[in-house]
Write a protein that holds these residues in place. Structure first.
Motif, mmCIF file in Angstrom:
data_model
loop_
_atom_site.group_PDB
_atom_site.id
_atom_site.type_symbol
_atom_site.label_atom_id
_atom_site.label_comp_id
_atom_site.label_asym_id
_atom_site.label_seq_id
_atom_site.Cartn_x
_atom_site.Cartn_y
_atom_site.Cartn_z
ATOM 1 N N LYS A 154 -13.727 -21.873 -12.265
ATOM 2 C CA LYS A 154 -14.815 -22.679 -12.810
ATOM 3 C C LYS A 154 -14.870 -22.590 -14.341
ATOM 4 N N ALA A 160 -13.789 -27.422 -1.566
ATOM 5 C CA ALA A 160 -14.078 -28.405 -2.616
ATOM 6 C C ALA A 160 -13.160 -29.588 -2.345
ATOM 7 N N LYS A 174 -14.352 -29.697 -19.450
ATOM 8 C CA LYS A 174 -15.418 -30.698 -19.535
ATOM 9 C C LYS A 174 -15.912 -30.882 -20.961
ATOM 10 N N SER A 217 -16.301 -34.621 -9.844
ATOM 11 C CA SER A 217 -16.734 -33.510 -8.992
ATOM 12 C C SER A 217 -16.272 -33.693 -7.550
#
Length: 405
Positions: free
Chosen positions: A142, A166, A149, A158
């Protein structure tokens, strides 16, 4: 010609003239990539593809070539593909993006064709990253995702968190993001159509409504047909079918909301089409929720006519209406359509008889009525919509000459 080329622009021109480089990494979600590439092509894009060695364990090069119609690159050779493709393409779309490739891009590592090419795009042209991995892995990297980002021209789509994974974003979400990021600004530079669609409702109390059975199919068919012809389209949608993901929709319920939203938006459009079944009457609504034991008397009052109000405000725009009647002969139907055409000073009106093909039917018979002509057409709503678009295009050409566009 590769058969994929026949798909080009069959949905819209939103990506016409754009070249997209799709990078495929070794997530099981790679099996969806041919579908993604073909959907990009349907909006006018040309698609090229690069893969890692490991990707071939998930999906073959032939399947990917089937998807994009171009050769698949897996190595950097003397043709210096990373530079060639950077110079030629408008964006890099990494779909699906594994934890490995995301981490390497953020760290500036260049040990395969994908992350080497990504470094060419980094900070210069858009990179769109679509993660797909186990949720534990997503959480472990992450930091890399958050740092990417913050970089210029890098976009993270996302994932969907389900079953401890995910999961890769839907093809529609990915294509919509690509259109938003690099798509053609047809609203600014193209021909613009605003469509009013669906059936409006009027509240009896805070729970109950009166409405009609409009399906919204005709308006959606029109929106798709205009989009295919390169128009910029937005839809104001009441109850009924929603337009596809690539067409902007504004949700309303009542006739008043429909009118207010149309007045607000219409200034930015050249053509306004109302295929909506807009309530002629509203109700003096009761407070709260009526008891089921009561036998209320409903008091109705007239709603403003949306087309009439739009014409008062927008005198120079092309405004087209629909007129639905029930169980009239051809002459009566055409005469009522002409009365409405003249009363509201419309450029065109499309009349149909619901006794022949009711709300929700996939087949329709209509009369296209202008001040100069009447044409009868019938067929599926998709086919009829395409014929209406051809008539509107001619109307737009002649109107543009009159007002000097």
């Amino acid at each position: 010609m590769h058969p994929t080329k026949l798909l080009k622009g069959t949905k819209s021109k939103l990506l016409e003239g754009k070249k997209i480089l799709v990078a495929v990494t070794s997530s099981i979600a790679a099996i969806e990539t041919p579908k993604l590439m073909r959907e990009l092509i349907r909006h006018g894009a040309e698609v090229h593809c690069i893969i890692t060695e490991e990707t071939k364990k998930i999906i073959g090069k032939d399947a990917l070539k089937f998807g994009c119609g171009n050769d698949i690159y897996e190595d950097i050779t003397g043709d210096i593909e990373h530079i060639l493709l950077y110079n030629d393409c408008d964006c890099l779309l990494i779909y699906p993006a594994t934890a490995n490739i995301i981490s390497k891009i953020n760290l500036g590592i260049a040990d395969n064709i994908i992350n080497t090419t990504a470094l060419m795009f980094f900070g210069n042209k858009p990179i769109i990253i679509v993660p797909a991995m186990h949720e534990n892995m997503f959480n472990a990297i992450k930091r890399h995702i958050d740092e990417l980002k913050e970089k210029d021209n890098i976009y993270i789509i996302s994932p969907k968190f389900e079953e401890g994974k995910a999961k890769v974003a839907s093809i529609e979400d990915v294509v919509k993001a690509v259109i938003d990021i690099i798509g053609n600004n047809l609203k600014k530079y193209g021909k613009r159509v605003l469509i009013l669609n669906g059936g409006t409702v009027e509240f009896i109390d805070k729970v109950r409504v009166i409405s009609n059975l409009s399906s919204g199919k005709m308006g959606v068919a029109l929106a798709e047909a205009f989009c295919k012809e390169g128009f910029y389209v937005e839809v104001i949608t009441a109850i009924g079918l929603e337009p596809p993901y690539y067409i902007k929709s504004h949700k309303v319920l009542t006739a008043k909301e429909m009118l207010n939203k149309a007045i607000e938006l219409a200034k930015d459009f050249d053509i306004i089409i109302s295929s909506a079944a807009i309530s002629d009457f509203t109700v003096e609504a009761f407070e709260g929720k009526l008891s089921s034991e009561e036998e209320p008397i409903l008091k109705l009052k007239r709603n403003p006519k949306v087309l009439e109000e739009l014409r008062k405000i927008y005198e120079d725009k092309i405004i087209i209406g629909f007129k639905a009647e029930y169980n009239l002969n051809e002459e009566e139907l055409i005469n009522r359509a002409k009365e409405r055409l003249n009363k509201y000073n419309l450029n065109m009106i499309i009349a149909n008889d619901l006794s022949k093909h009711y709300f929700g039917d996939d087949y329709i018979e209509v009369y296209i009525v202008t001040k100069e002509d009447v044409k009868k057409i019938s067929g599926s709503k998709k086919d009829v919509a395409e014929k209406i678009v051809e008539e509107v295009k001619e109307l737009f050409k002649s109107n543009s000459k009159i007002i000097g566009l």
